[in-house]
Design an enzyme around this catalytic site. Structure first.
Site: not given
Ligand code: GUN
Length: 296
Positions: A53, A97, A120
């Site tokens: 990211k 996350q 998100d």
């Molecule tokens: N963990 C697995 N996929 C995601 C996601 O799309 N966003 C976040 N914040 N955590 C994740």
């Protein structure tokens, strides 16, 4: 039939090129989109996602900050950090996350993020807007799947989409997105899960099959019909003595077997994964536009 391979890498590359241009115009007007990513703990897969990211932000010219906190971080400390970034105008998006360590209540954390910075799309306000079809930040993996289907010429309109898995991150939101009365949607949707009776019978009815239950190579050739379009959301690391690292990534679909029957299929890696991050960038740029009133 041998399937077309739907390349998420290629679609993501095209979208990132479009966004890069847009961001450079915004920067010309003094607007730099910003994203903060918060990682709590040492989860190996999460470390990789968070790094990717940050790299995507750098590539596109998005301001990025990554906060890494120890596994033992108290919930209150994380909530305070979210308050700090909610109030920091440099950052248009905040991402925590998942998964979080067990002392931290995920729901409480997601609800603390300003819905206007929730890139998100996990805050209940944005989830509610998604369900009623209002403008909102859509969760990145489902939004990426929709984009992949449309851009690869597999519009879900009128098709029977069968989803395997009912998580809040993939299964539930993709069902809600594809059932909408909207361009790129209008599908008939079935959601299957661990308690579904005759799951193979239902998955064989799919025109489009979305596999998102997190079981390596779960979908076999006898669980799909000829000409199906398969979207594999699984990311599973399995032992492979022939690989350099001793492990390799596989999806939730037995790719080699299923590709012989499918019209089109996404690979793992290089399918849904790069799209998830690209949609996160898109949501961050969108948040910056809203925060700065940019209509250019
Ligand atoms: N963990 C697995 N996929 C995601 C996601 O799309 N966003 C976040 N914040 N955590 C994740």
């Amino acid at each position: 039939m041998v399937a077309d391979i739907i390349s998420g890498n290629e679609v993501a590359k095209a979208m990132r090129a479009e966004m890069k241009e847009e961001i450079s115009k915004m920067k010309g007007a003094g607007i730099t989109p910003g994203l903060v990513v918060i990682l709590v703990g040492e989860d190996a897969a999460s470390q990789v996602y968070v790094r990717k990211k940050g790299e995507a932000c750098d590539e596109l010219g998005i301001l990025s900050e990554t906060v890494r906190l120890p596994e033992s971080t108290p919930e209150e400390e994380l909530l305070k950090l979210i308050d700090k970034y909610n109030a920091d105008a440099r950052f248009d998006g905040i991402l925590v996350q998942l998964p979080l360590p067990k002392q931290i209540n995920e729901e409480k954390v997601l609800m603390r993020i300003d819905p206007g910075k929730d890139v998100d799309g996990f805050h209940p306000v944005n989830v509610g807007k998604m369900v009623v079809g209002a403008d909102s930040y859509l969760p990145c993996t489902p939004a990426g799947i929709q984009e992949l289907l449309v851009r690869s010429g597999n519009d879900p309109k009128g098709k029977h989409v069968v989803i395997l898995g009912r998580s809040n991150i993939v299964g539930k939101p993709i069902a809600n997105i594809l059932v909408q009365k909207a361009a790129g949607a209008n599908a008939t949707v079935t959601v299957c899960h661990s308690r579904t009776e005759d799951l193979p019978g239902l998955s064989r009815q799919a025109d489009i099959l979305v596999a998102a239950m997190g079981v390596p190579k779960f979908v076999k050739a006898d669980m799909v019909k000829d000409g199906v379009v398969v979207v594999d959301v699984g990311v599973n690391r399995i032992d492979d003595p022939t690989a350099k690292k001793g492990t390799r990534l596989v999806g939730d679909v037995d790719f080699d077997a299923v590709k012989e029957k499918a019209k089109a299929i996404t690979p793992v890696p290089g399918g849904v994964g790069p799209m998830t991050i690209t949609m996160l960038m898109k949501n961050t740029v969108q948040a910056a536009k809203v925060h700065h009133g940019w209509t250019g």
